[in-house]
Write an enzyme that holds these catalytic residues in place. Structure first.
Site, PDB file in Angstrom:
ATOM      1  N   ILE A 118       1.035  -8.162  13.463  1.00 44.02           N
ATOM      2  CA  ILE A 118      -0.178  -8.976  13.418  1.00 44.02           C
ATOM      3  C   ILE A 118      -0.683  -8.874  11.984  1.00 44.02           C
ATOM      4  O   ILE A 118      -1.170  -7.824  11.570  1.00 44.02           O
ATOM      5  CB  ILE A 118      -1.264  -8.450  14.384  1.00 44.02           C
ATOM      6  CG1 ILE A 118      -0.758  -8.416  15.829  1.00 44.02           C
ATOM      7  CG2 ILE A 118      -2.538  -9.297  14.248  1.00 44.02           C
ATOM      8  CD1 ILE A 118      -0.597  -9.768  16.475  1.00 44.02           C
ATOM      9  N   PRO A 119      -0.508  -9.940  11.203  1.00 44.31           N
ATOM     10  CA  PRO A 119      -0.671  -9.809   9.744  1.00 44.31           C
ATOM     11  C   PRO A 119      -2.128  -9.782   9.292  1.00 44.31           C
ATOM     12  O   PRO A 119      -2.616 -10.710   8.651  1.00 44.31           O
ATOM     13  CB  PRO A 119       0.052 -11.046   9.210  1.00 44.31           C
ATOM     14  CG  PRO A 119      -0.114 -12.059  10.299  1.00 44.31           C
ATOM     15  CD  PRO A 119      -0.130 -11.294  11.598  1.00 44.31           C
ATOM     16  N   CYS A 120      -2.818  -8.700   9.614  1.00 46.81           N
ATOM     17  CA  CYS A 120      -4.216  -8.611   9.211  1.00 46.81           C
ATOM     18  C   CYS A 120      -4.341  -8.531   7.693  1.00 46.81           C
ATOM     19  O   CYS A 120      -5.414  -8.774   7.150  1.00 46.81           O
ATOM     20  CB  CYS A 120      -4.887  -7.414   9.884  1.00 46.81           C
ATOM     21  SG  CYS A 120      -4.077  -5.848   9.605  1.00 46.81           S
ATOM     22  N   HIS A 121      -3.241  -8.221   7.009  1.00 48.54           N
ATOM     23  CA  HIS A 121      -3.284  -8.209   5.548  1.00 48.54           C
ATOM     24  C   HIS A 121      -3.467  -9.616   4.987  1.00 48.54           C
ATOM     25  O   HIS A 121      -3.798  -9.778   3.822  1.00 48.54           O
ATOM     26  CB  HIS A 121      -2.009  -7.572   4.983  1.00 48.54           C
ATOM     27  CG  HIS A 121      -0.748  -8.245   5.425  1.00 48.54           C
ATOM     28  ND1 HIS A 121      -0.149  -7.989   6.644  1.00 48.54           N
ATOM     29  CD2 HIS A 121       0.021  -9.191   4.835  1.00 48.54           C
ATOM     30  CE1 HIS A 121       0.947  -8.735   6.753  1.00 48.54           C
ATOM     31  NE2 HIS A 121       1.062  -9.479   5.677  1.00 48.54           N
TER      32      HIS A 121
END
Length: 189
Positions: A147-150
């Site tokens: 989950i690409p919270c970056h």
DNA sequence: TCGATGGCTTGTA
DNA sequence: CTACAAGCCATCG
């Protein structure tokens, strides 16, 4: 009310970074991902704290390795359906605690490689003004990198905060080819 | 149950 | 450019 009887933890190390994945032995779904530099014990501790009933195994090492590829900006075959995203308030073992949290995580997953969204834009897609609550979901993201919270930044396109620290966020985004000038995203057309 | 607390935003100075 | 203040709203204790 199903409860995980045991969590399997697998590790992978790449470029001085330790990646740990926790997988439910009863459902086969990933319940937690953690990465730590350069401390393996710390990476594991984050999973063990939530799931005291665990054992180590290399069974899911390939998943951990795939996660390391995301960090390094390479293509992966990681899919949403390998993650435990069910919400059931009667089951304390589930990593996702509310439907709001799930909605934010799923929306975050849709952000394409090499692009960014903002806390605000995610909130607006969910028809709410809970910008800060979106940030809170990011802060507690059980599945970093998958989950690409970056890829979620502030509305002024400065980088915002990150669990692994801002330098780490910058590094991942750079690896994905995002243009950065200092802490600011430069949009490329 | 209710106040405090955020990986935030907008407005004002 | 920086510095607050007030608003937002889901979560936590």
């Amino acid at each position: 009310m199903t409860s995980f009887n045991k969590i399997i933890i697998s590790n992978y190390k790449s470029n001085d970074l330790y990646y740990s994945v926790g997988v439910s032995s009863s459902t086969g779904k990933v319940v937690k991902i953690s990465l730590s530099n350069p401390n393996k014990r710390k990476a594991n501790a984050e999973i063990i704290n939530s799931y005291p009933n665990f054992e180590f195994s290399n069974a899911y090492e390939d998943i951990a390795r795939e996660i390391s590829k995301i960090y390094e900006g390479k293509k992966t075959n990681l899919k949403l359906d390998m993650l435990e995203l069910n919400v059931d308030k009667s089951n304390r073992d589930l990593p996702v605690k509310s439907s709001f949290q799930k909605d934010v995580l799923v929306e975050t997953y849709k952000i394409p490689y090499g692009e960014v969204a903002t806390y605000k834009s995610l909130a607006e897609k969910l028809k709410t003004r809970a910008y800060r609550a979106v940030g809170t979901v990011m802060a507690n993201n059980p599945f970093p990198l998958i989950i690409p919270c970056h890829r979620v930044v502030k509305s002024d396109l400065t980088i915002g905060q990150y669990g692994g620290g801002p330098k780490m966020k910058r590094e991942i985004l750079k690896n994905e080819g995002v243009n950065l000038k200092g802490d600011k995203i430069i949009k490329t057309c």
